[in-house]
Design an enzyme around this catalytic site. Structure first.
Site, PDB file in Angstrom:
ATOM      1  CG  HIS A  89      -1.987   1.008   1.181  1.00 10.94           C
ATOM      2  ND1 HIS A  89      -1.746   2.340   1.421  1.00 10.94           N
ATOM      3  CD2 HIS A  89      -3.304   0.907   0.890  1.00 10.94           C
ATOM      4  CE1 HIS A  89      -2.887   3.021   1.285  1.00 10.94           C
ATOM      5  NE2 HIS A  89      -3.844   2.169   0.960  1.00 10.94           N
ATOM      6  CD  GLU A 145      -5.357   1.789  -2.739  1.00 15.86           C
ATOM      7  OE1 GLU A 145      -6.542   1.442  -2.609  1.00 15.86           O
ATOM      8  OE2 GLU A 145      -4.716   2.366  -1.838  1.00 15.86           O
TER       9      GLU A 145
HETATM   10  P1  PGA Z   1      -9.780   5.971   1.065  1.00 20.09           P
HETATM   11  O1  PGA Z   1      -8.580   4.910   1.174  1.00 20.09           O
HETATM   12  O2  PGA Z   1     -10.985   5.202   0.582  1.00 20.09           O
HETATM   13  O3  PGA Z   1      -9.955   6.502   2.446  1.00 20.09           O
HETATM   14  O4  PGA Z   1      -9.349   6.998   0.068  1.00 20.09           O
HETATM   15  C1  PGA Z   1      -8.376   3.939   0.203  1.00 20.09           C
HETATM   16  C2  PGA Z   1      -7.135   3.137   0.474  1.00 20.09           C
HETATM   17  O5  PGA Z   1      -6.117   3.694   0.851  1.00 20.09           O
HETATM   18  O6  PGA Z   1      -7.164   1.901   0.371  1.00 20.09           O
END
Ligand code: PGA
Length: 233
Positions: free
Chosen positions: A96, A153
């Site tokens: 992540h 992401e």
């Molecule tokens: P968010 O986070 O939905 O709060 O933008 C998504 C993630 O980091 O997986």
């Protein structure tokens, strides 16, 4: 395939709050919903015992948000796959952007973790963005890329309310297909119950941070996702 809807709680919730959330989603019809989508909850290691049984009962799966790059052994502080046995964990979110940014995780480290996950029978959900996708695919190697779920992401969309344009997600998917093969592809970044369905037209799932913390909101999101769960990609 059924759409993967992954709640990512990050470092939120106490064990009591986690247990209450699990009870609440069950009471709100969590079991019925999971016939149309695949809900997965990614939470801190210490919260696993508080929700493992109740979520298993309604057919939901669990994910970790990290994993040791090593097998069981002398690695103080690390949580290895064997530490997770019997806790209903089937997936591991790896690489992540918050791990890469705040914990200096490199693509090589992520690859080691992916390897551990695969050896333990966990499905790795590998997070990438424009900056890391090519390097991550190269470091994983062709034998491994095809065994991953890939999450796009974009860091500017995480926790900002600034969700990515669907067209951009669609374009990124093509790059992922080129680099990883025909793997399941999901999008994460400010996904909520109002925008989830549009992403599911171009992705196999969504990764949901903020909007997963409240049980009612997450259930609403699952309902909106279900509306589109049969849509062609
Ligand atoms: P968010 O986070 O939905 O709060 O933008 C998504 C993630 O980091 O997986």
């Amino acid at each position: 395939m059924q759409k993967l809807i992954i709640a990512n709680w990050k470092s939120n919730k106490s064990p009591a709050q986690a247990g209450a959330w699990a009870q609440e989603v069950a009471a709100l019809g969590g079991q019925e919903i999971s016939t149309g989508v695949t809900p997965i909850v990614a939470l801190a290691f210490t919260l696993l015992p508080a929700v493992s049984e109740s979520l298993q009962k309604i057919g939901w799966s669990l994910a970790t948000q990290d994993l040791s790059p090593f097998a069981a052994g002398s690695y103080t502080g690390a949580v290895s796959a064997i530490n997770l046995q019997g806790l209903n964990v089937r997936y591991a979110i790896l690489g992540h952007s918050e791990r890469r940014r705040y914990f200096q995780e490199t693509s090589a480290m992520v690859a080691q973790k992916v390897d551990q996950a695969l050896q333990a029978g966990l499905t790795p959900v590998v997070c990438v963005d424009e900056k890391t996708v090519a390097e991550q695919a190269r470091v994983l190697g062709a034998d491994v890329t095809g065994q991953c779920i890939v999450a796009y992401e974009p860091s500017e969309s995480i926790g900002t309310g600034n969700n990515a344009p669907v067209g951009k997600v669609k374009e990124f998917r093509e790059e992922v297909m080129r680099l990883f093969g025909a793997v399941p592809f999901i999008y994460g970044g400010s996904v909520n119950e109002s925008n989830a369905a549009e992403y599911l037209l171009v992705a196999d799932g969504v990764l949901v941070g903020e909007a997963s913390l409240d049980a009612k909101q997450f259930i609403a999101l699952l309902h909106s996702a279900r509306g589109n769960s049969q849509a062609a990609v």
